[in-house]
Design an enzyme around this catalytic site. Structure first.
Site, PDB file in Angstrom:
ATOM      1  N   GLU A 123       0.836  -1.213   0.000  1.00 15.51           N
ATOM      2  CA  GLU A 123       0.000   0.000   0.000  1.00 15.51           C
ATOM      3  C   GLU A 123       0.866   1.256   0.000  1.00 15.51           C
ATOM      4  O   GLU A 123       0.543   2.252  -0.656  1.00 15.51           O
ATOM      5  CB  GLU A 123      -0.941   0.025   1.214  1.00 15.51           C
ATOM      6  CG  GLU A 123      -1.979  -1.088   1.242  1.00 15.51           C
ATOM      7  CD  GLU A 123      -3.131  -0.907   0.253  1.00 15.51           C
ATOM      8  OE1 GLU A 123      -3.163   0.108  -0.466  1.00 15.51           O
ATOM      9  OE2 GLU A 123      -3.993  -1.811   0.189  1.00 15.51           O
ATOM     10  N   ARG A 127       0.621   3.791  -3.225  1.00 19.10           N
ATOM     11  CA  ARG A 127      -0.023   5.080  -2.977  1.00 19.10           C
ATOM     12  C   ARG A 127       1.001   6.193  -2.730  1.00 19.10           C
ATOM     13  O   ARG A 127       0.919   7.259  -3.350  1.00 19.10           O
ATOM     14  CB  ARG A 127      -0.967   4.982  -1.784  1.00 19.10           C
ATOM     15  CG  ARG A 127      -2.062   3.951  -2.006  1.00 19.10           C
ATOM     16  CD  ARG A 127      -3.147   4.070  -0.953  1.00 19.10           C
ATOM     17  NE  ARG A 127      -3.914   2.833  -0.842  1.00 19.10           N
ATOM     18  CZ  ARG A 127      -5.188   2.778  -0.464  1.00 19.10           C
ATOM     19  NH1 ARG A 127      -5.843   3.863  -0.155  1.00 19.10           N
ATOM     20  NH2 ARG A 127      -5.806   1.612  -0.374  1.00 19.10           N
ATOM     21  N   ASP A 266      -5.349  -9.759  -8.271  1.00 19.73           N
ATOM     22  CA  ASP A 266      -5.513  -8.827  -9.387  1.00 19.73           C
ATOM     23  C   ASP A 266      -4.245  -8.231 -10.015  1.00 19.73           C
ATOM     24  O   ASP A 266      -3.931  -8.465 -11.177  1.00 19.73           O
ATOM     25  CB  ASP A 266      -6.481  -7.684  -8.999  1.00 19.73           C
ATOM     26  CG  ASP A 266      -6.220  -7.085  -7.611  1.00 19.73           C
ATOM     27  OD1 ASP A 266      -5.179  -7.400  -7.005  1.00 19.73           O
ATOM     28  OD2 ASP A 266      -7.064  -6.292  -7.145  1.00 19.73           O
ATOM     29  N   GLU A 425     -12.322   0.833 -10.686  1.00 20.07           N
ATOM     30  CA  GLU A 425     -11.966  -0.116 -11.765  1.00 20.07           C
ATOM     31  C   GLU A 425     -12.861  -0.024 -12.996  1.00 20.07           C
ATOM     32  O   GLU A 425     -12.378  -0.169 -14.124  1.00 20.07           O
ATOM     33  CB  GLU A 425     -11.940  -1.555 -11.231  1.00 20.07           C
ATOM     34  CG  GLU A 425     -10.811  -1.823 -10.237  1.00 20.07           C
ATOM     35  CD  GLU A 425     -11.075  -1.285  -8.834  1.00 20.07           C
ATOM     36  OE1 GLU A 425     -12.256  -0.958  -8.520  1.00 20.07           O
ATOM     37  OE2 GLU A 425     -10.111  -1.157  -8.050  1.00 20.07           O
TER      38      GLU A 425
END
Ligand SMILES: *[C@@H]1O[C@H](CO)[C@@H](O)[C@H](O)[C@H]1NC(C)=O
Ligand SMILES: *[C@@H]1O[C@H](CO)[C@@H](O)[C@H](O)[C@H]1NC(C)=O
Length: 542
Positions: A123, A127, A266, A425
């Protein structure tokens, strides 16, 4: 004479149509810019400079407790959205400029990554490192502020995370790292296994940092994860390129057999393709190709009765049953498949290239079908907002009692999955498909979704309101939908950015690559990759 008059009228009407179109395009971009500024100002006024913000109660906190310094979770994630909007805005340019300079000052004087806490490597990379690197790239491109501030902060943060790749025998990092001590920590649950998508979604960021600094240590570190992952598990032959979602970092072996393209799976697939798009090294395209053939063979199916194409899950491995559950997260796949097929060229141009083949044609068709399905996940919900997860009607699943059923019968929503986190998405895929086709229907779909966010997430704030507490939705099926008290940084970093890009013309998708948090980086040129042995793939199969 009559003919000329008719022709003249037609020309005038056509020009009027073009003017109208460009006006309406400007108006749509302006509406998205206003939603961004309203949501951002609500945060800056009531939540500044906290990592976690609750727009309804106006409560704020930091990621690792109230004594801990902020990581810039919302601020750093949002900078490049403001830079992109600044660059193309007609009406709000000065507002964006003010906010960008305010943020730059905060990054320069307040943001300090010497924090004695263990942070998520994944993360924090996608980010914070991603946000700082794209802020560096875009502020330089647009000549606003001082890009070196972002690069210095990015380099400091990357250096603090780098030991994660040295701390294990395989090079596959543990989930967390302490930014002060450099000590890594295993995942506290799941037997200490790391999520597959987490340690395979660090590469674009660290590689781009190597390209900017000319120091290959970042590139080398992040690439180490692949050889053990592929070779220890015989990932291509045994698993058809479809990796189970947990890996033991000390041995590189899989934990369990659960295969899915939703959470924890993903972006493993996403970064295979995007590393190819970033540096054009064919190894990564080949790995992506293997995985996509696996997806088409083992995970794709169609709903009853209307044949919506979806990607299911194989919880018990490739030879177990196909579950028809699909996370909203999977909706990135339309855009990914489209970019993999076209490499960022308009579809009609891509089909003329030497690289075009039947596999790419199949990928392209699947991209269009999946994006349509994901749009239906909004369109067929009365509030116009998609739930977090849907279960498609495969005429096999027996117990659907208590589940909401779509009007046409193609999918169900379980009560526990009816929330909406303002995720990106679907609009992401719609943005890619629009620019690769210029088919107006994609803009229509994106506009419909934006309006549903305005109405429910934004509680119908007026355009003239200076602030608006855009918030997540706890139940998209309720009438009116019920609100949750939270806003995720990806609403500002991704969802609104992709919507804004959808309504811009002249986006060149072959010159940039978006990280999984929608932070754009320029592609690394062949001159850079061929420069000595510095920036190119340092591994191959034995
Ligand atoms: C910024 O705007 C200019 C002029 O519209 C455009 O040519 C350029 O591509 C934009 N830059 C980015 C990175 O979007
Ligand atoms: C090539 O590498 C040299 C040093 O190894 C460096 O000074 C130079 O800037 C590099 N050129 C490019 C285009 O990256």
């Amino acid at each position: 004479m009559l003919f000329t008059k008719g022709l003249l009228a037609a020309v005038v009407a056509y020009i009027a149509f073009l003017v109208y179109q460009s006006h309406s395009l400007d108006n749509k971009r302006n509406a998205i810019e206003l939603a961004f500024l309203q949501s951002w100002r609500d945060y800056t006024r009531h939540g500044w400079d906290a990592d976690v913000y609750r727009p309804i109660s106006k409560a704020k906190s930091n990621m690792y407790g109230s004594d801990s310094k902020p990581l810039g979770w919302i601020i750093v994630d949002s900078i490049d959205s403001m830079l992109l909007m600044y660059n193309s805005s007609r009406k709000n340019q000065e507002h964006f400029k003010t906010e960008i300079l305010r943020v730059e000052d905060w990054v320069s004087t307040k943001l300090d990554y010497d924090i004695d806490v263990s942070v998520s490597l994944f993360e924090t990379t996608i980010r914070m490192l991603g946000g700082l690197l794209s802020a560096f790239y875009l502020s330089d491109e647009m000549n606003i502020g001082d890009p070196s501030i972002y690069l210095a902060k990015a380099t400091d943060l990357a250096n603090r995370m780098l030991p994660a790749f040295e701390n294990t025998a395989t090079g596959i990092p543990y989930s967390s790292i302490n930014l002060h001590t450099g000590v890594s920590e295993k995942n506290h649950v799941d037997d200490g296994a790391s999520s597959t998508a987490e340690f395979t979604t660090l590469q674009l960021e660290f590689k781009y940092l190597s390209a900017i600094t000319g120091d290959d240590k970042y590139w080398r570190a992040v690439e180490k994860v692949y050889k053990p992952l592929y070779e220890e598990n015989n990932l291509i032959d045994t698993y058809k390129g479809l990796a189970p979602i947990y890996v033991y970092p000390d041995t590189a072996s899989f934990r369990g057999r659960n295969v899915r393209l939703g959470s924890r799976g993903d972006s493993f697939y996403e970064y295979l393709l995007k590393q190819y798009l970033q540096s054009h090294e064919t190894l990564y395209y080949d790995l992506y190709r293997k995985s996509m053939e696996g997806v088409k063979q083992h995970l794709v199916s169609k709903s009853s009765p209307n044949g919506l194409v979806y990607i299911g899950e194989r919880e018990h491995g490739l030879f177990g049953p196909l579950s028809s559950k699909m996370d909203h997260l999977v909706c990135f796949m339309g855009g990914l498949l489209a970019m993999g097929a076209t490499e960022g060229l308009h579809i009609s141009k891509a089909r003329e290239q030497a690289f075009w083949d039947t596999k790419r044609e199949e990928d392209w068709i699947l991209a269009e079908e999946l994006t349509y399905t994901c749009y239906q996940m909004y369109h067929q919900i009365p509030s116009g907002l998609a739930p977090e997860i849907v279960v498609f009607n495969d005429q096999i699943s027996s117990s659907t009692h208590g589940w909401w059923k779509s009007e046409k019968g193609d999918f169900y929503v379980k009560p526990a999955d009816a929330h909406n986190l303002q995720r990106p998405e679907t609009v992401e895929s719609i943005m890619f498909l629009y620019h690769l086709t210029k088919d107006q229907k994609y803009r229509n779909w994106g506009w419909e979704i934006f309006q549903a966010f305005q109405k429910h997430s934004g509680q119908s704030c007026k355009p003239s309101d200076a602030e608006c507490p855009y918030t997540c939705i706890s139940n998209v099926l309720a009438d009116p939908p019920t609100k949750a008290d939270n806003v995720e940084s990806f609403w500002l970093a991704e969802t609104l950015k992709y919507l804004h890009l959808l309504f811009q013309d002249d986006i060149d998708l072959s010159s940039i690559v978006f990280n999984t948090e929608a932070h754009p980086f320029p592609i690394i040129t062949p001159e850079q990759t061929k420069n000595g042995t510095l920036l190119n793939t340092g591994w191959s199969f034995d």
